[in-house]
Design a protein around this motif. Structure first.
Motif, PDB file in Angstrom:
ATOM      1  N   ASP A 328       0.830  -1.211   0.000  1.00 22.77           N
ATOM      2  CA  ASP A 328       0.000   0.000   0.000  1.00 22.77           C
ATOM      3  C   ASP A 328       0.862   1.258   0.000  1.00 22.77           C
ATOM      4  O   ASP A 328       0.631   2.187  -0.780  1.00 22.77           O
ATOM      5  CB  ASP A 328      -0.921   0.003   1.219  1.00 22.77           C
ATOM      6  CG  ASP A 328      -2.114  -0.914   1.034  1.00 22.77           C
ATOM      7  OD1 ASP A 328      -2.412  -1.267  -0.125  1.00 22.77           O
ATOM      8  OD2 ASP A 328      -2.742  -1.282   2.040  1.00 22.77           O
ATOM      9  N   THR A 798      -9.517   4.653   9.526  1.00 20.99           N
ATOM     10  CA  THR A 798     -10.649   3.923   8.950  1.00 20.99           C
ATOM     11  C   THR A 798     -11.942   4.698   9.139  1.00 20.99           C
ATOM     12  O   THR A 798     -12.776   4.801   8.216  1.00 20.99           O
ATOM     13  CB  THR A 798     -10.758   2.543   9.611  1.00 20.99           C
ATOM     14  OG1 THR A 798      -9.529   1.833   9.427  1.00 20.99           O
ATOM     15  CG2 THR A 798     -11.897   1.738   9.011  1.00 20.99           C
ATOM     16  N   SER A 816     -11.042   0.971  -4.686  1.00 21.79           N
ATOM     17  CA  SER A 816      -9.621   1.299  -4.672  1.00 21.79           C
ATOM     18  C   SER A 816      -9.392   2.733  -4.194  1.00 21.79           C
ATOM     19  O   SER A 816      -8.451   3.003  -3.449  1.00 21.79           O
ATOM     20  CB  SER A 816      -9.018   1.092  -6.060  1.00 21.79           C
ATOM     21  OG  SER A 816      -7.663   1.455  -6.067  1.00 21.79           O
ATOM     22  N   HIS A 819      -9.783   2.779  -0.496  1.00 18.95           N
ATOM     23  CA  HIS A 819      -8.656   2.102   0.128  1.00 18.95           C
ATOM     24  C   HIS A 819      -7.407   2.985   0.117  1.00 18.95           C
ATOM     25  O   HIS A 819      -6.668   3.059   1.101  1.00 18.95           O
ATOM     26  CB  HIS A 819      -8.385   0.792  -0.593  1.00 18.95           C
ATOM     27  CG  HIS A 819      -7.364  -0.071   0.098  1.00 18.95           C
ATOM     28  ND1 HIS A 819      -7.676  -0.896   1.158  1.00 18.95           N
ATOM     29  CD2 HIS A 819      -6.032  -0.212  -0.115  1.00 18.95           C
ATOM     30  CE1 HIS A 819      -6.588  -1.504   1.571  1.00 18.95           C
ATOM     31  NE2 HIS A 819      -5.583  -1.112   0.811  1.00 18.95           N
ATOM     32  N   GLU A 822      -7.742   5.698   2.765  1.00 17.33           N
ATOM     33  CA  GLU A 822      -7.531   5.188   4.120  1.00 17.33           C
ATOM     34  C   GLU A 822      -6.047   4.943   4.395  1.00 17.33           C
ATOM     35  O   GLU A 822      -5.549   5.233   5.490  1.00 17.33           O
ATOM     36  CB  GLU A 822      -8.307   3.892   4.323  1.00 17.33           C
ATOM     37  CG  GLU A 822      -8.127   3.318   5.732  1.00 17.33           C
ATOM     38  CD  GLU A 822      -8.818   1.973   5.911  1.00 17.33           C
ATOM     39  OE1 GLU A 822      -8.528   1.305   6.925  1.00 17.33           O
ATOM     40  OE2 GLU A 822      -9.629   1.606   5.042  1.00 17.33           O
TER      41      GLU A 822
END
Length: 1013
Positions: A328, A798, A816, A819, A822
């Motif tokens: 990530d 989150t 995506s 994500h 986050e």
């Protein structure tokens, strides 16, 4: 009636009798043999000597078992015994010899006296010679028989004072006397009590038991059980005594029944103490309260009678560590910058101008010198002209090598004329001569290029210089024109290049040009990289929790290897690229995968560096990572069924073990209670345990994590834990207010960072919009401490991402995007400046003192209540507060990641039995044999002078344990460790147990009894 030839029967009888007498006389007249008195007396003496030897052996065996020579004295006898392979066996042989001397008496039969010559050894030489005559061996299937041989015993027979006969005999007897069995087993037991923790023996078993206790209590503390002292000396004592019982079973085939009962009681008392005094103030707790506890309490693993003690599966529990965080973070960094570089590099073409010249011919015209003599050279002038014509371009060989390919080709024919004019003088005459050199050169100019740069694997691109392929792009259309412009037009054109090539003035011949990238290529590639990222999220390795917590496992190094092995599959390069955009996509994949590997390698190096510093801290306690690994392996070996017994069969000779005291306590024991001689007391056991990492911002663990965090500040999550403890315990408002303000300031800094990330992501139209998102996300956590915890552990990220999706759903067209947001939010919330260390330390110290006071108050109140009520009241008053004080070392390869929390305890135990006895039930017909080790002095009158000489000492059975236990708990929570402020716990007598033992051995436990026969 016919009477001829008839002989009367009477006459026949007479004839036979006469014939028999005559025949007997002819044979010499043999007379009957009668045994002589001398021989009869000698035979009696032999039988008596055998009986005396057997009786002496049994008696000497009992004496040797009652007072065994384990260590020798610095005397003539002691030094002689020390020179032998086994002082005990040699002393036994001497005792047998002396016992035989005492028993053997002259025998008399019919006036013949027989005496055995067994002289007393009067000096050291005679003593050695005497011992050389004795042979003592263990025999029999179980080794319980004793075979003794006494060599060269002279029997002298005499009558009326005169020697009539002499004989040398070597009697051998075999008796039931398992004294050597008892001694060998006890010596083996004693040896195993001092063995290293990595070898079979007490320390290894103690490590296994103490690990089970520590892991159970550590995990319970992590789960918020009221445990402030994970490993206490009371646990060490119970584990050691339980291990002693297991060693007894292993070596002797039986354990001390009284010891098993006492250990069970001690375990129950320790369990009760654990429940009542989480703060470690159990010393003042009334005994009747602790006596009310029967069994095991939550957070305790004390079962003293189990022979197969096994630690929990915590150390060997397999944890899965994935590459998701590295994937990530690398994805965010790469899409922010690295993606553009990878695409640009793919569309970048290296071009090169290659020029070759070939001389086609040369012609010389004119004269160099004038005709006639006497001319003198008077000067020279030159002129050059160059004519250029097109050549045959179709004949140019455009073949290239390797990855280079031709972009354009041209040919020029250059005619260069050089005219040289010389001036001459002869007297008043002048003249000139002209010489012309005409050279024809063919110049071929080829522009080549290569576009295999970047991290994509090599491969053909089709199409490449014409439109088409992925995204229906232009690919490298126009690259030829741009290359021509940079390498030809900028130098004046083809003729100029040809002219410069002939004249030798050609300049740099390599440069780069770029193709035109199609619109949307980066968004398209970013979406493709999302697929790769999902694949990387499934990349993981498995490690044992114990190995991870002791820095013996480096999961990031293994993850990097795993990703590298999958690189080709992740990049998925085709055999032929469908246009340059396709190659740019694959290049981005390769660059992204390389970025992930680089991130994992960096984390692996960081963890290895932190592991080295972890080793440095351990070195101060005499430990290392390798030592912890060896102890872990030994702990696992200790619980294997195949390693639990070394005893052999003793058939009907069951052994009984009796230790005094039966339970080796940390307190002093009156000698009268141990069946020992002398007055005073005996301290059977002394222990010390040290907790290496107490609180991560106050003790040695800072030296480990300084590489990750500034040394003068505390991580926000640790500060939050300290604040929560202060809120429950601290009645002093000032330190708590200061800590709360510092934590709130750290939260505010992270809230601002969260808002900046929302702005970068295009969330909200104004600062107020973004502030509303963050406020709504954090509203469910109402206190400063809980808000700090969720900000530090990533939960806030989150929540903020969810709030942003709810308020602005149009900004998140796919999962995506959410994500990615986050992940960005998590980065900024879990990192950043911490809280000033002095503020945190002051609050923690105050909370500790408050917890101790609460514990003492609860103990005092419990004195007037029943056991059950006392436990309820103690738990209610102390509660889980002290367990909330953070402790342990977080294993964090990067600041934003927390794998586990680890802690280490070093344990040292010294002790001895005041009296240790092993009894064989059957040591002959109806007899028992008891072997005793109590430290007594052993004396033997070996030279028959009436004074028993010091032979040695029956040393106490002693023990020495040096080990360490590790507890590793999951991340978060309060970690694991002793939080009662006593990181170095020593029992009474720790410093003086050895000297005290020596004093007792010399005074109180000395038995100056002579042993003969």
């Amino acid at each position: 009636m016919n009477e001829r030839a008839r002989v009367p029967f009477a006459l026949v009888g007479v004839v036979l009798l006469v014939s028999s007498a005559a025949f007997s006389g002819a044979l010499g007249g043999v007379q009957p043999v009668r045994e002589s008195p001398t021989e009869a007396a000698m035979e009696d003496a032999r039988r008596s000597l055998h009986g005396d030897l057997a009786d002496a052996t049994r008696s000497a065996a009992r004496d040797a078992a009652a007072a065994p020579v384990v260590t020798t004295a610095n005397t003539t006898l002691g030094r002689t015994l020390a020179a032998s392979e086994s002082p005990f066996r040699t002393a036994l042989a001497l005792r047998i010899y002396l016992a035989v001397r005492d028993r053997v008496e002259p025998s008399n039969r019919r006036g013949v006296t027989v005496a055995a010559e067994l002289p007393a050894p009067r000096n050291r030489t005679a003593l050695r010679e005497t011992l050389e005559r004795m042979t003592v061996d263990r025999v029999g299937e179980s080794g319980t028989l004793l075979r003794v041989t006494l060599s060269n015993v002279t029997l002298a027979a005499s009558r009326a004072g005169a020697t009539v006969d002499r004989a040398t005999v070597t009697p051998t007897v075999t008796v039931t006397a398992p004294v050597l069995l008892l001694h060998d087993r006890t010596a083996r037991f004693d040896e195993r009590l001092d063995a290293d923790a990595t070898a079979p023996g007490l320390a290894r078993r103690t490590t296994a038991r103490l690990s089970a206790i520590a892991w159970a209590r550590g995990l319970a503390q992590y789960g918020s059980a009221p445990i402030a002292n994970v490993v206490a000396n009371r646990h060490v004592a119970v584990a050691t005594n339980s291990a002693l019982l297991a060693e007894q079973r292993t070596v002797f085939g039986a354990a001390d029944d009284a010891g098993a009962r006492a250990t069970r009681i001690a375990a129950s008392r320790a369990a009760g103490t654990d429940l009542l005094t989480a703060a470690g103030a159990s010393g003042s707790m009334p005994a009747r309260i602790i006596d009310g506890v029967d069994g095991v309490t939550p957070g305790t693993s004390l079962d003293p009678v189990r022979s197969d003690w096994a630690p929990t599966d915590g150390p060997t529990e397999v944890l899965t560590v994935g590459a998701n965080d590295a994937a990530d973070s690398a994805y965010r960094r790469f899409t922010d910058g690295g993606l553009g570089a990878a695409v640009n590099e793919t569309y970048q073409v290296t071009v090169e101008r290659r020029v070759s010249t070939t001389q086609l011919g040369i012609e010389h015209t004119g004269r160099v010198e004038p005709s006639g003599d006497g001319w003198a050279h008077n000067g020279t002038s030159r002129s050059t002209s160059m004519a250029i014509a097109d050549g045959n371009e179709s004949a140019v060989d455009a073949d290239t090598d390797g990855a280079w390919h031709s972009l354009s080709a041209a040919e020029r024919v250059v005619t260069e004329r050089e005219t040289t004019t010389r001036r001459w003088r002869r007297g008043n005459e002048t003249t000139t001569t002209t010489r012309t050199v005409t050279r024809t050169v063919r110049v071929r100019i080829i522009i080549v290029g290569r576009h295999d740069g970047g991290p994509a694997p090599g491969g053909r691109i089709d199409p490449v210089h014409e439109p088409g392929g992925r995204l229906d792009a232009q690919n490298l259309v126009g690259v030829e024109e741009r290359a021509h412009a940079r390498l030809v037009a900028n130098d004046g054109g083809m003729n100029a290049v040809a002219r410069a090539a002939v004249s030798g003035t050609l300049r740099t011949n390599r440069t780069t040009v770029r193709g035109r990238q199609p619109d949307g290529i980066r968004s398209w590639i970013r979406r493709d990289l999302g697929v790769v990222r999902k694949q990387l999220l499934n990349t993981s390795v498995q490690v044992q929790r114990g190995a991870l917590g002791t820095y013996r496992a480096n999961p990031h190094a293994r993850l990097a290897d795993a990703v590298e092995r999958r690189r080709a599959a992740l990049v998925a390069a085709p055999a032929v690229y469908d246009g340059v955009a396709d190659r740019a996509r694959v290049a981005a994949r390769g660059a992204y995968v390389d970025a992930v590997v680089s991130s994992l390698r960096a984390r692996a190096r960081r963890q290895e560096s932190t592991g080295d510093r972890f080793d440095d801290v351990l070195a101060g306690y005499g430990l290392s990572r390798d030592r912890l690994a060896a102890l872990a392996a030994a702990r696992d070996e200790a619980i294997r069924p195949s390693s639990r017994s070394i005893r052999g069969s003793v058939t009907s000779h069951e052994l009984v073990v009796e230790g005094a005291p039966a339970y080796l306590t940390l307190s002093r024991v009156p000698r009268a209670a141990t069946d020992a001689t002398g007055a005073g007391t005996h301290r059977p056991l002394a222990a010390r345990n040290r907790n290496v990492f107490t609180v991560p911002y106050e003790d040695a663990s800072d030296t480990v994590v300084d590489t990750l965090f500034p040394p003068d500040r505390v991580r926000l999550r640790s500060a939050a834990a300290a604040l929560r403890a202060a809120e429950r315990l601290d009645r002093n408002e000032t330190p708590r207010k200061q800590l709360r303000a510092a934590v709130r300031a750290a939260i505010d800094r992270r809230r601002a960072a969260l808002r900046r990330e929302l702005a970068d992501a295009g969330i909200g139209d104004s600062a107020a919009d973004r502030r509303a998102v963050v406020t709504a996300a954090l509203s469910r956590w109402t206190t400063t401490s809980t808000r700090a915890v969720v900000v530090a552990n990533g939960s806030a990220a989150t929540a903020v991402a969810d709030a942003a999706v709810r308020r602005y759903p149009d900004e998140f067209t796919n999962a995506s995007a959410r994500h990615s947001l986050e992940a960005e939010l998590r980065d900024v919330s879990t990192t950043g400046r911490g809280v000033p260390e002095p503020v945190v330390n002051e609050s923690v110290a105050t909370a500790r003192r408050a917890a101790g006071e609460l514990a003492k108050q609860a103990a005092a109140r419990a004195a007037n209540e029943t056991a059950s009520a006392a436990m309820e009241r103690a738990e209610r008053r102390i509660g889980r507060s002290l367990a909330r004080v953070p402790a342990g070392l977080p294993v964090t390869p990067v600041p934003a990641q927390w794998y586990v929390t680890t802690n280490v305890w070093t344990v040292a135990v010294e002790g001895s039995y005041d009296r240790f006895a092993v009894r064989a039930r059957d040591a002959g017909p109806g007899r028992a044999l008891t072997y005793v080790r109590d430290g007594s002095a052993v004396r033997i009158d070996w030279d028959d002078d009436g004074d028993a000489e010091h032979a040695g000492r029956a040393n106490e059975v002693s023990l020495s344990v040096r080990t360490a236990v590790v507890v590793v708990v999951p991340p978060g929570g309060q970690g694991v460790g002793d939080t009662d402020g006593n990181a170095d716990e020593r029992s009474g007598g720790w410093r003086s147990i050895r000297s005290a033992s020596a004093e007792n051995g010399g005074v109180a436990t000395t038995r100056e009894a002579a042993h003969r026969g």
